[in-house]
Scaffold this motif. Structure first.
Motif: not given
Length: 188
Positions: A108, A111-112
């Motif tokens: 997560e 991905a950011t």
């Protein structure tokens, strides 16, 4: 006033012990000593807590670039500004290896990363566009992205090698390899 640094430290310690995906807001509240309601009022997501140090680094980069002398070689200015954007705060450096492992291994957060680092890249690209007026904007963006990647690689290498010394010095050594390749710079 919320002590975002304390929240960040508590969250990182919790995520190191339990993992990012396995912890929710109530666990973060308990670990940080801040109510869930207050955390949610200040942070739109758990990942926002993980990335809390990037905005100050971007500000340090912006300030260093703004203070640079107009006659200084672009590569020296860029390297010096980037090294200056890396925190030399002892507590930050002690936590940096765990943070680097977290953001590079947690899907997560990984991905950011491009969205989070974009203001840093845009700041550097704007400086390069100003200093290298004949360079297309896309090239300035590509160069700034390469510098961000090299900076991150240096930090990961520093952490993987046992986090000895100052991480900013590791970034400086890495970026010196790039100095002679920046357009408009004298060969080092």
């Amino acid at each position: 006033m919320l002590d975002t640094r304390a929240v960040s430290v508590g969250a990182l310690q919790l995520w190191t012990e339990r993992g990012f995906a396995a912890t929710g807001w109530s666990e973060l509240a308990e670990a940080t000593g801040v109510s869930t309601r207050t955390l949610l009022r200040h942070f739109s997501s758990r990942s926002e807590i993980a990335w809390i140090g990037v905005a100050p680094a971007t500000e340090r980069l912006r300030d260093a670039l703004a203070r640079a002398a107009a006659d200084e070689a672009p590569a020296v200015v860029v390297r010096t500004a980037i090294v200056g954007s890396v925190s030399r705060d002892r507590q930050v450096q002690e936590l940096a290896p765990a943070w680097l492992r977290l953001i590079s291994s947690e899907p997560e957060l990984a991905a950011t990363a491009p969205r989070i680092y974009q203001p840093w890249i845009d700041t550097l690209a704007a400086y390069l566009a100003d200093r290298l007026p004949d360079s297309p904007d896309a090239i300035c963006q590509a160069l700034a992205t390469a510098y961000q990647s090299a900076t991150f690689a240096a930090l990961i290498e520093w952490a993987d090698a046992g986090a000895r010394g100052d991480c900013a010095d590791s970034v400086d050594r890495m970026l010196r390899w790039m100095d002679p390749h920046l357009p408009g710079s004298a060969r080092a």
